[in-house]
Design a protein around this motif. Structure first.
Motif, PDB file in Angstrom:
ATOM      1  N   ARG A  24       1.115  -0.919   0.080  1.00  0.00           N
ATOM      2  CA  ARG A  24       0.008  -0.079   0.254  1.00  0.00           C
ATOM      3  C   ARG A  24       1.232   1.379   0.235  1.00  0.00           C
ATOM      4  O   ARG A  24       0.760   2.353  -1.025  1.00  0.00           O
ATOM      5  N   LEU A  25       1.439   1.592   0.496  1.00  0.00           N
ATOM      6  CA  LEU A  25       2.508   2.250   0.948  1.00  0.00           C
ATOM      7  C   LEU A  25       3.039   2.401  -0.663  1.00  0.00           C
ATOM      8  O   LEU A  25       3.343   3.396  -1.204  1.00  0.00           O
ATOM      9  N   GLU A  26       4.040   1.576  -0.718  1.00  0.00           N
ATOM     10  CA  GLU A  26       4.722   1.752  -2.542  1.00  0.00           C
ATOM     11  C   GLU A  26       3.459   2.550  -3.150  1.00  0.00           C
ATOM     12  O   GLU A  26       4.047   2.942  -4.210  1.00  0.00           O
ATOM     13  N   ARG A  27       2.350   1.305  -3.884  1.00  0.00           N
ATOM     14  CA  ARG A  27       0.822   2.645  -3.732  1.00  0.00           C
ATOM     15  C   ARG A  27       0.863   4.025  -3.917  1.00  0.00           C
ATOM     16  O   ARG A  27       1.529   4.545  -5.210  1.00  0.00           O
ATOM     17  N   ILE A  28       0.972   4.125  -3.279  1.00  0.00           N
ATOM     18  CA  ILE A  28       0.942   5.764  -2.888  1.00  0.00           C
ATOM     19  C   ILE A  28       2.326   6.582  -3.596  1.00  0.00           C
ATOM     20  O   ILE A  28       2.600   7.883  -3.910  1.00  0.00           O
ATOM     21  N   GLY A  29       3.021   5.833  -2.474  1.00  0.00           N
ATOM     22  CA  GLY A  29       4.406   6.440  -2.700  1.00  0.00           C
ATOM     23  C   GLY A  29       5.183   6.697  -4.504  1.00  0.00           C
ATOM     24  O   GLY A  29       5.673   7.923  -4.804  1.00  0.00           O
ATOM     25  N   ARG A  30       4.790   5.586  -4.657  1.00  0.00           N
ATOM     26  CA  ARG A  30       4.808   5.952  -6.851  1.00  0.00           C
ATOM     27  C   ARG A  30       4.462   7.282  -6.936  1.00  0.00           C
ATOM     28  O   ARG A  30       5.448   7.808  -7.965  1.00  0.00           O
ATOM     29  N   TRP A  31       3.134   7.759  -6.865  1.00  0.00           N
ATOM     30  CA  TRP A  31       2.862   9.059  -7.420  1.00  0.00           C
ATOM     31  C   TRP A  31       3.419  10.472  -6.099  1.00  0.00           C
ATOM     32  O   TRP A  31       3.448  11.261  -7.151  1.00  0.00           O
ATOM     33  N   VAL A  32       3.156   9.742  -5.006  1.00  0.00           N
ATOM     34  CA  VAL A  32       3.151  11.301  -4.172  1.00  0.00           C
ATOM     35  C   VAL A  32       4.972  11.723  -3.967  1.00  0.00           C
ATOM     36  O   VAL A  32       5.076  12.684  -3.914  1.00  0.00           O
ATOM     37  N   LEU A  33       6.228  10.472  -4.497  1.00  0.00           N
ATOM     38  CA  LEU A  33       7.613  10.993  -3.960  1.00  0.00           C
ATOM     39  C   LEU A  33       7.434  11.571  -5.460  1.00  0.00           C
ATOM     40  O   LEU A  33       8.197  12.628  -4.903  1.00  0.00           O
ATOM     41  N   PRO A  34       8.055  11.448  -6.794  1.00  0.00           N
ATOM     42  CA  PRO A  34       8.337  11.916  -7.516  1.00  0.00           C
ATOM     43  C   PRO A  34       7.825  13.655  -7.633  1.00  0.00           C
ATOM     44  O   PRO A  34       7.790  14.585  -7.638  1.00  0.00           O
ATOM     45  N   LEU A  35       5.961  13.610  -6.668  1.00  0.00           N
ATOM     46  CA  LEU A  35       5.120  14.745  -6.332  1.00  0.00           C
ATOM     47  C   LEU A  35       5.884  15.707  -5.934  1.00  0.00           C
ATOM     48  O   LEU A  35       6.508  17.013  -6.247  1.00  0.00           O
ATOM     49  N   ALA A  36       6.442  15.003  -5.198  1.00  0.00           N
ATOM     50  CA  ALA A  36       7.035  16.026  -3.504  1.00  0.00           C
ATOM     51  C   ALA A  36       8.273  16.417  -4.051  1.00  0.00           C
ATOM     52  O   ALA A  36       8.655  17.625  -3.791  1.00  0.00           O
ATOM     53  N   ILE A  37       9.157  15.461  -4.676  1.00  0.00           N
ATOM     54  CA  ILE A  37      10.317  16.117  -4.783  1.00  0.00           C
ATOM     55  C   ILE A  37       9.924  16.948  -6.049  1.00  0.00           C
ATOM     56  O   ILE A  37      10.670  18.371  -6.060  1.00  0.00           O
ATOM     57  N   MET A  38       9.242  16.864  -6.950  1.00  0.00           N
ATOM     58  CA  MET A  38       9.015  17.741  -8.153  1.00  0.00           C
ATOM     59  C   MET A  38       8.826  19.424  -7.270  1.00  0.00           C
ATOM     60  O   MET A  38       9.016  20.366  -7.585  1.00  0.00           O
ATOM     61  N   ILE A  39       8.053  19.998  -6.089  1.00  0.00           N
ATOM     62  CA  ILE A  39       7.418  20.757  -6.135  1.00  0.00           C
ATOM     63  C   ILE A  39       8.722  21.269  -4.958  1.00  0.00           C
ATOM     64  O   ILE A  39       8.708  22.627  -5.014  1.00  0.00           O
ATOM     65  N   LEU A  40       9.009  20.565  -3.750  1.00  0.00           N
ATOM     66  CA  LEU A  40      10.378  20.720  -4.105  1.00  0.00           C
ATOM     67  C   LEU A  40      11.256  21.294  -4.807  1.00  0.00           C
ATOM     68  O   LEU A  40      11.890  22.342  -4.278  1.00  0.00           O
ATOM     69  N   ALA A  41      11.598  21.573  -5.898  1.00  0.00           N
ATOM     70  CA  ALA A  41      12.064  21.936  -7.115  1.00  0.00           C
ATOM     71  C   ALA A  41      12.053  23.012  -7.444  1.00  0.00           C
ATOM     72  O   ALA A  41      12.902  23.701  -7.393  1.00  0.00           O
ATOM     73  N   ILE A  42      10.917  23.179  -7.360  1.00  0.00           N
ATOM     74  CA  ILE A  42      10.040  24.033  -8.454  1.00  0.00           C
ATOM     75  C   ILE A  42      10.139  25.600  -6.720  1.00  0.00           C
ATOM     76  O   ILE A  42      10.456  26.510  -6.769  1.00  0.00           O
ATOM     77  N   TRP A  43       9.807  24.760  -5.822  1.00  0.00           N
ATOM     78  CA  TRP A  43       9.355  25.943  -4.597  1.00  0.00           C
ATOM     79  C   TRP A  43      11.567  26.398  -4.139  1.00  0.00           C
ATOM     80  O   TRP A  43      12.013  27.275  -4.161  1.00  0.00           O
TER      81      TRP A  43
ATOM     82  N   PRO B 226       9.477  30.837 -11.362  1.00  0.00           N
ATOM     83  CA  PRO B 226       8.770  29.900 -11.611  1.00  0.00           C
ATOM     84  C   PRO B 226       7.181  30.536 -11.893  1.00  0.00           C
ATOM     85  O   PRO B 226       6.434  30.300 -13.166  1.00  0.00           O
ATOM     86  N   GLY B 227       6.458  31.348 -11.145  1.00  0.00           N
ATOM     87  CA  GLY B 227       5.529  32.419 -11.181  1.00  0.00           C
ATOM     88  C   GLY B 227       5.339  32.361 -12.314  1.00  0.00           C
ATOM     89  O   GLY B 227       4.241  33.129 -13.414  1.00  0.00           O
TER      90      GLY B 227
END
Lengths: 283, 276
Positions: free
Chosen positions: A23-42, A61-62
């Motif tokens: 279950r963790l892996e299923r969520i992580g597959r989406w959440v992790l790259p998204l989080a990293i992406m947001i972090l990078a943009i920030w 970015p804005g």
């Protein structure tokens, strides 16, 4: 055996851990790259602010996003131009690649004779060939198409050729025993067998045709009327209009990702019933 | 030359039936210098269930491919005696692996031989469905091969070979990869099919038990070079069922066949059977 209802099914600690892990892996597959992406943009945004980097060097970015909105008319009409070349060249690459592969499959001699030419065409950098094309071809669209095609057709040709030649020997004997004609063997055996290989090549060629189209626009230096995203980038570069440059870049990447996703989906839909690559892991 | 006729008690099917195919002095030498078969003399009669039994390297599969016309002999002749020309549509072939089209449904796989002869899906449907029923596969015609078990795949393969109603069915160790329970079941069903239709079967195997259970004739082959070592008539009446499998007669026949096979293996100079 689909939904595991823990309320009903008593799981031992090991199995329970496995379920939790999945279950963790299923969520992580989406959440992790998204989080990293947001972090990078920030961080990108913070770097611009903290170092007071001027907009023409690195826009925030804005600003890129608002430029995308403000220049939408210009950028999207350019995107359409690039997309037209991309898809036309991909289409030609499919027709040319599969056509040549089928021709090669008809006889080992044909393949031996002509395959080296395809390799030469593939390994020579397109940027180096372009000046020649520029001399021989007048029509702008034809020029670009030819360029993008040269880049994109090879993976389809080589993959499809491989697929057509890797038919199970017993199946080939079976067709022979049943008196299959050359055409029947191609239609009912070799082409379907080559399908996974072709689709693999298509996925690569999709990205390459976009790259080919953009590179061709670059070297064609097509500015002014009827021009694609590459010329917008060149133009923006000259004018130190970094926000627009970034916006154009963003559009190209997005297009590439979309092409890949669409082709992956097509591939999955075609292969999902029988090919190992498209099957869900069951164990 | 030790060949043909173990002469004792006749009365088996094969002694009265007309000859279908005679192999005379058939040899096969591959381009790498290996003699796969040497001077094979063998008569196959209409309605025979003939097993080619032998260790690996005895050329039994090569013999089968020669009969199928997938390969040509280096020496000797294959004399088809059947009236009328016996073209390839009169031969069904079952490979060691199921050898199905992985992208096609069970129905389409069985339809294939007819399709290659230009029979439309609708026209072929009755024959395909009947054949699927004969091999006990009704209801799975829309499945693709990967959704089936090993035994079911082999049943599809047999249905495909039989859908053209061939006069000869060639089988190349078809059940070798299956577990014993599945193999027994398929043996029974194959015999049933054979008894109903009375086609001729040439069955390649390296299992003594399988060859004795199925065949009316067992041809034992020896290796290096591949050759016919001896032939045994299996004098047991059909139908053979589970009772036969546990009978003393069956055990005795197996022992007898096994002894011949042991001698065949011994006869290979410097023999070391690797059991592959």
């Amino acid at each position: 055996m689909t939904a595991i209802d823990e309320g009903v099914l008593k799981l031992d600690p090991e199995e329970a851990r496995r379920v939790r892990q999945e279950r963790l892996e299923r969520i992580g597959r989406w959440v992790l790259p998204l989080a990293i992406m947001i972090l990078a943009i920030w961080s990108w945004d913070r770097i611009c602010v903290w170092n007071a980097i001027p907009q023409y060097i690195l826009p925030r970015p804005g600003v890129v996003l608002s430029t995308l909105y403000i220049d939408a008319g210009l950028l999207f009409s350019s995107l359409l131009v690039t997309l037209r070349i991309t898809f036309l060249s991909l289409l030609l690459a499919v027709v040319g690649g599969v056509g040549l592969a089928v021709l090669f499959a008809q006889s080992k001699w044909v393949e031996m004779s002509f395959f080296p030419f395809a390799i030469v065409l593939q390994v020579t950098p397109i940027v180096a060939i372009f000046p020649l094309i520029n001399i021989y071809v007048d029509n702008q669209t034809t020029k670009l198409l030819l360029c993008a095609w040269i880049v994109a057709f090879f993976p389809i040709l080589s993959n499809t050729t491989l697929g057509l030649n890797s038919v199970d020997r017993n199946l080939r004997d079976m067709f022979k025993l049943n008196g299959a004609t050359r055409w029947q063997q191609l239609r009912y055996l070799r082409l379907p067998a080559a399908m996974p290989y072709f689709l693999g090549g298509l996925k690569i060629a999709g990205g390459l045709s976009l790259i080919g189209a953009v590179v061709a626009e670059f070297v064609a230096g097509a500015t002014g009327q009827s021009s694609g995203l590459a010329s917008r980038i060149i133009e923006a570069g000259y004018r130190l209009n970094a926000p627009r440059l970034f916006a154009a870049l963003f559009l190209i990447s997005l297009t590439g990702i979309l092409i890949f996703l669409v082709l992956s989906l097509i591939s999955h839909l075609i292969l999902r019933r029988w090919h190992e690559s498209a099957l869900k892991q069951e164990r | 030359m030790m060949r043909e006729k173990v002469a004792q008690a006749p009365a088996s099917v094969s002694d009265v039936a007309p000859t279908l195919l005679a192999l005379r002095g058939v040899g096969k030498v591959f381009s790498n210098g290996v003699t796969a078969l040497s001077d094979v003399n063998l008569t196959i009669r209409e309605g025979d269930f003939l097993s080619l039994l032998g260790p690996s390297g005895c050329g039994k599969s090569t013999a089968l491919r020669l009969i199928a016309g997938l390969s040509t002999p280096t020496s000797g002749v294959l004399d088809w005696r059947a009236e009328g020309s016996l073209d390839r549509s009169n031969i069904g072939f079952v490979f060691q692996e199921p050898t199905l089209l992985p992208w096609a449904s069970v129905f389409d796989n069985v339809w294939l031989p007819l399709r290659l002869k230009g029979v439309s899906r609708a026209k072929a449907a009755p024959a395909v469905m009947e054949m699927l029923a004969r091999v006990h596969l009704t209801g799975v015609e829309d499945a693709v091969p990967r959704e089936l078990s090993g035994g079911m795949k082999m049943r599809v393969s047999i249905a495909r070979a039989m859908v053209t109603k061939p006069r000869v069915l060639l089988m190349d160790e078809p059940f070798a990869a299956l577990d014993e329970i599945t193999r027994f079941k398929l043996n029974n069903d194959l015999l049933e099919l054979w008894q109903d239709e009375r086609f001729t079967v040439v069955f390649v195997t390296h299992s003594v038990f399988e060859s004795v259970f199925l065949s009316n004739r067992v041809v034992v082959m020896a290796a290096r070079p591949g050759r016919v070592f001896d032939e045994l008539a299996i004098e047991a009446s059909y139908p053979r069922d589970e009772a036969f499998r546990t009978s003393p007669d069956y055990a005795a026949l197996c022992r007898q066949t096994s002894d011949v096979l042991v001698n065949a293996i011994k006869s290979t100079a410097g023999a070391h059977h690797d059991g592959h």
